[in-house]
Motif scaffolding. Structure first.
Motif, PDB file in Angstrom:
ATOM      1  N   GLU A  22       0.828  -1.197   0.000  1.00  0.00           N
ATOM      2  CA  GLU A  22       0.000   0.000   0.000  1.00  0.00           C
ATOM      3  C   GLU A  22       0.868   1.256   0.000  1.00  0.00           C
ATOM      4  O   GLU A  22       0.556   2.254  -0.618  1.00  0.00           O
ATOM      5  CB  GLU A  22      -0.916   0.003   1.231  1.00  0.00           C
ATOM      6  CG  GLU A  22      -1.978  -1.083   1.205  1.00  0.00           C
ATOM      7  CD  GLU A  22      -2.908  -0.941   0.012  1.00  0.00           C
ATOM      8  OE1 GLU A  22      -3.270   0.198  -0.316  1.00  0.00           O
ATOM      9  OE2 GLU A  22      -3.266  -1.967  -0.589  1.00  0.00           O
ATOM     10  N   LEU A  23       1.977   1.171   0.712  1.00  0.00           N
ATOM     11  CA  LEU A  23       2.908   2.295   0.799  1.00  0.00           C
ATOM     12  C   LEU A  23       4.326   1.766   0.767  1.00  0.00           C
ATOM     13  O   LEU A  23       4.605   0.692   1.295  1.00  0.00           O
ATOM     14  CB  LEU A  23       2.699   3.082   2.102  1.00  0.00           C
ATOM     15  CG  LEU A  23       1.389   3.857   2.263  1.00  0.00           C
ATOM     16  CD1 LEU A  23       1.283   4.385   3.696  1.00  0.00           C
ATOM     17  CD2 LEU A  23       1.316   5.007   1.279  1.00  0.00           C
ATOM     18  N   GLU A  51       9.401   6.578   1.196  1.00  0.00           N
ATOM     19  CA  GLU A  51       8.409   7.572   0.790  1.00  0.00           C
ATOM     20  C   GLU A  51       8.954   8.983   1.001  1.00  0.00           C
ATOM     21  O   GLU A  51       8.786   9.862   0.156  1.00  0.00           O
ATOM     22  CB  GLU A  51       7.110   7.368   1.553  1.00  0.00           C
ATOM     23  CG  GLU A  51       5.953   8.168   0.954  1.00  0.00           C
ATOM     24  CD  GLU A  51       4.617   7.740   1.538  1.00  0.00           C
ATOM     25  OE1 GLU A  51       4.502   7.668   2.768  1.00  0.00           O
ATOM     26  OE2 GLU A  51       3.696   7.490   0.745  1.00  0.00           O
ATOM     27  N   ASN A  52       9.620   9.188   2.130  1.00  0.00           N
ATOM     28  CA  ASN A  52      10.228  10.498   2.395  1.00  0.00           C
ATOM     29  C   ASN A  52      11.319  10.808   1.378  1.00  0.00           C
ATOM     30  O   ASN A  52      11.443  11.925   0.883  1.00  0.00           O
ATOM     31  CB  ASN A  52      10.802  10.546   3.811  1.00  0.00           C
ATOM     32  CG  ASN A  52       9.727  10.499   4.877  1.00  0.00           C
ATOM     33  OD1 ASN A  52       8.587  10.875   4.623  1.00  0.00           O
ATOM     34  ND2 ASN A  52      10.074  10.027   6.063  1.00  0.00           N
ATOM     35  N   THR A  55       7.093  11.214  -2.970  1.00  0.00           N
ATOM     36  CA  THR A  55       5.872  10.944  -3.712  1.00  0.00           C
ATOM     37  C   THR A  55       5.119   9.813  -3.031  1.00  0.00           C
ATOM     38  O   THR A  55       5.535   9.303  -1.996  1.00  0.00           O
ATOM     39  CB  THR A  55       6.183  10.592  -5.182  1.00  0.00           C
ATOM     40  OG1 THR A  55       4.977  10.561  -5.930  1.00  0.00           O
ATOM     41  CG2 THR A  55       6.900   9.271  -5.302  1.00  0.00           C
ATOM     42  N   THR A  56       4.013   9.389  -3.602  1.00  0.00           N
ATOM     43  CA  THR A  56       3.164   8.363  -3.005  1.00  0.00           C
ATOM     44  C   THR A  56       3.094   7.139  -3.908  1.00  0.00           C
ATOM     45  O   THR A  56       3.417   7.202  -5.104  1.00  0.00           O
ATOM     46  CB  THR A  56       1.730   8.889  -2.809  1.00  0.00           C
ATOM     47  OG1 THR A  56       1.176   9.167  -4.109  1.00  0.00           O
ATOM     48  CG2 THR A  56       1.731  10.147  -1.956  1.00  0.00           C
ATOM     49  N   THR A  57       2.639   6.032  -3.327  1.00  0.00           N
ATOM     50  CA  THR A  57       2.460   4.827  -4.123  1.00  0.00           C
ATOM     51  C   THR A  57       1.461   5.062  -5.245  1.00  0.00           C
ATOM     52  O   THR A  57       1.638   4.567  -6.370  1.00  0.00           O
ATOM     53  CB  THR A  57       1.983   3.667  -3.231  1.00  0.00           C
ATOM     54  OG1 THR A  57       2.990   3.411  -2.250  1.00  0.00           O
ATOM     55  CG2 THR A  57       1.746   2.411  -4.045  1.00  0.00           C
ATOM     56  N   LYS A  58       0.401   5.826  -4.952  1.00  0.00           N
ATOM     57  CA  LYS A  58      -0.608   6.122  -5.971  1.00  0.00           C
ATOM     58  C   LYS A  58       0.038   6.781  -7.185  1.00  0.00           C
ATOM     59  O   LYS A  58      -0.247   6.419  -8.341  1.00  0.00           O
ATOM     60  CB  LYS A  58      -1.688   7.034  -5.394  1.00  0.00           C
ATOM     61  CG  LYS A  58      -2.796   7.368  -6.390  1.00  0.00           C
ATOM     62  CD  LYS A  58      -3.859   8.272  -5.757  1.00  0.00           C
ATOM     63  CE  LYS A  58      -4.947   8.618  -6.778  1.00  0.00           C
ATOM     64  NZ  LYS A  58      -5.976   9.514  -6.191  1.00  0.00           N
ATOM     65  N   ALA A  59       0.921   7.732  -6.933  1.00  0.00           N
ATOM     66  CA  ALA A  59       1.600   8.419  -8.038  1.00  0.00           C
ATOM     67  C   ALA A  59       2.525   7.459  -8.792  1.00  0.00           C
ATOM     68  O   ALA A  59       2.613   7.512 -10.030  1.00  0.00           O
ATOM     69  CB  ALA A  59       2.396   9.611  -7.517  1.00  0.00           C
ATOM     70  N   TYR A  78       8.437   0.748  -8.811  1.00  0.00           N
ATOM     71  CA  TYR A  78       7.367   0.034  -8.124  1.00  0.00           C
ATOM     72  C   TYR A  78       6.826  -1.075  -9.017  1.00  0.00           C
ATOM     73  O   TYR A  78       6.626  -0.876 -10.210  1.00  0.00           O
ATOM     74  CB  TYR A  78       6.238   1.015  -7.778  1.00  0.00           C
ATOM     75  CG  TYR A  78       5.074   0.394  -7.030  1.00  0.00           C
ATOM     76  CD1 TYR A  78       5.163   0.145  -5.666  1.00  0.00           C
ATOM     77  CD2 TYR A  78       3.894   0.076  -7.689  1.00  0.00           C
ATOM     78  CE1 TYR A  78       4.094  -0.420  -4.980  1.00  0.00           C
ATOM     79  CE2 TYR A  78       2.821  -0.482  -7.008  1.00  0.00           C
ATOM     80  CZ  TYR A  78       2.932  -0.736  -5.658  1.00  0.00           C
ATOM     81  OH  TYR A  78       1.889  -1.296  -4.971  1.00  0.00           O
ATOM     82  N   PRO A  90       8.391   3.865   5.058  1.00  0.00           N
ATOM     83  CA  PRO A  90       8.337   5.312   5.352  1.00  0.00           C
ATOM     84  C   PRO A  90       9.574   6.079   4.922  1.00  0.00           C
ATOM     85  O   PRO A  90       9.473   7.173   4.360  1.00  0.00           O
ATOM     86  CB  PRO A  90       8.159   5.339   6.875  1.00  0.00           C
ATOM     87  CG  PRO A  90       7.473   4.056   7.188  1.00  0.00           C
ATOM     88  CD  PRO A  90       8.026   3.050   6.224  1.00  0.00           C
TER      89      PRO A  90
END
Length: 274
Positions: free
Chosen positions: A207-208, A214-215, A219-223, A232, A211
């Motif tokens: 889902e992610l 991501e930092n 950006t986000t997993t959705k992007a 990804y 952490p």
């Protein structure tokens, strides 16, 4: 775009004590990764002695820096360590080096080193490569450069590096990524087929991202999903393996540095020999 076989490296820094770190190296080797890569930075343990320990606990696993920041040590010091690692690991060391992230300015200050301009740090990278070539003599320490695609860095990597890791925006469209790879190969001329080009894989089927990733990515997993990011992967094992083969054909990338090395292991097994 390339017929070069896949190669996969696990990216990891020591957690816990020496026994745990040695066990990590052994696990990475048993899972079938070619290389264990370790990041550089004052908030982690020092990569050179850590990688020496990992190499000593394994038999075929390569180890490498991912990547040494030019501003944290002098070029001669970096080359000295790299050559030493090549000797004591019987040639199982990859010398990863780059200009460093913006945060390295503060880390350089901690070590009493000047940060320098981008051009000055790139010249430090060039000097370190020249020094290690001089120290190696008949040996050859493979050099890996991490670059963003800036023209001067691309030219140096095309001329000197054995492998190149693309430190580009993780949501860069695939067509633009392929253009970056093509530009490197064009700049390399007769050396083009000798250079391995790769990118990071930060997460699979989560889902992610972790952490810290991501930092780091900003950006986000959705992007990542929306842009079909090379950082990804999702799907079952066969789907992810097929997607990597498609990406290799579309972009010319063949060397993937994996930050989620345990989750990715079944895909690596599926792609063995391909």
């Amino acid at each position: 775009m390339t017929t070069r076989p896949f190669r996969f490296a696990a990216v990891r820094s020591p957690r816990g004590d020496g026994a745990q770190w040695r066990a990590t190296g052994q696990q990475v080797e048993q899972l079938g990764y070619s290389t264990l890569l370790m990041p550089d930075g004052v908030h982690w343990l020092s990569p050179i002695p850590s990688l020496a320990v990992a190499a000593g606990a394994t038999t075929t696993l390569r180890v490498g820096t991912f990547v040494l920041a030019a501003s944290l040590r002098t070029p001669r010091s970096a080359a000295w360590d790299a050559h030493t690692m090549t000797v004591v690991t019987d040639g199982r060391f990859d010398f990863g080096i780059g200009v460093g992230r913006p945060s390295m300015k503060e880390e350089s200050a901690v070590l009493g080193m000047p940060y320098g301009t981008g051009g000055e740090r790139l010249e430090q990278v060039a000097q370190a490569i020249r020094h290690v070539r001089e120290l190696d003599g008949d040996a050859r320490t493979p050099v890996m450069m991490a670059i963003s695609g800036a023209p001067k860095a691309r030219a140096l990597a095309a001329a000197e590096a054995d492998s190149i890791q693309l430190a580009v925006n993780p949501v860069l469209p695939e067509a633009e990524l392929a253009e970056v790879v093509a530009g490197i190969r064009e700049a390399a001329g007769d050396r083009a087929d000798q250079i391995e080009i790769g990118a990071n894989i930060f997460a699979v089927n989560s889902e992610l991202p972790p952490p810290e990733m991501e930092n780091f990515l900003g950006t986000t997993t959705k992007a990542l999903i929306e842009h079909n990011s090379v950082s990804y992967l999702r799907g079952d094992v066969s789907e992810m393996a097929d997607e990597l083969e498609r990406r290799r054909e579309a972009t010319g990338l063949s060397y993937f540095t994996v930050h989620c090395y345990e989750d990715f292991a079944p895909v690596l097994e599926k792609l063995a020999g391909r």
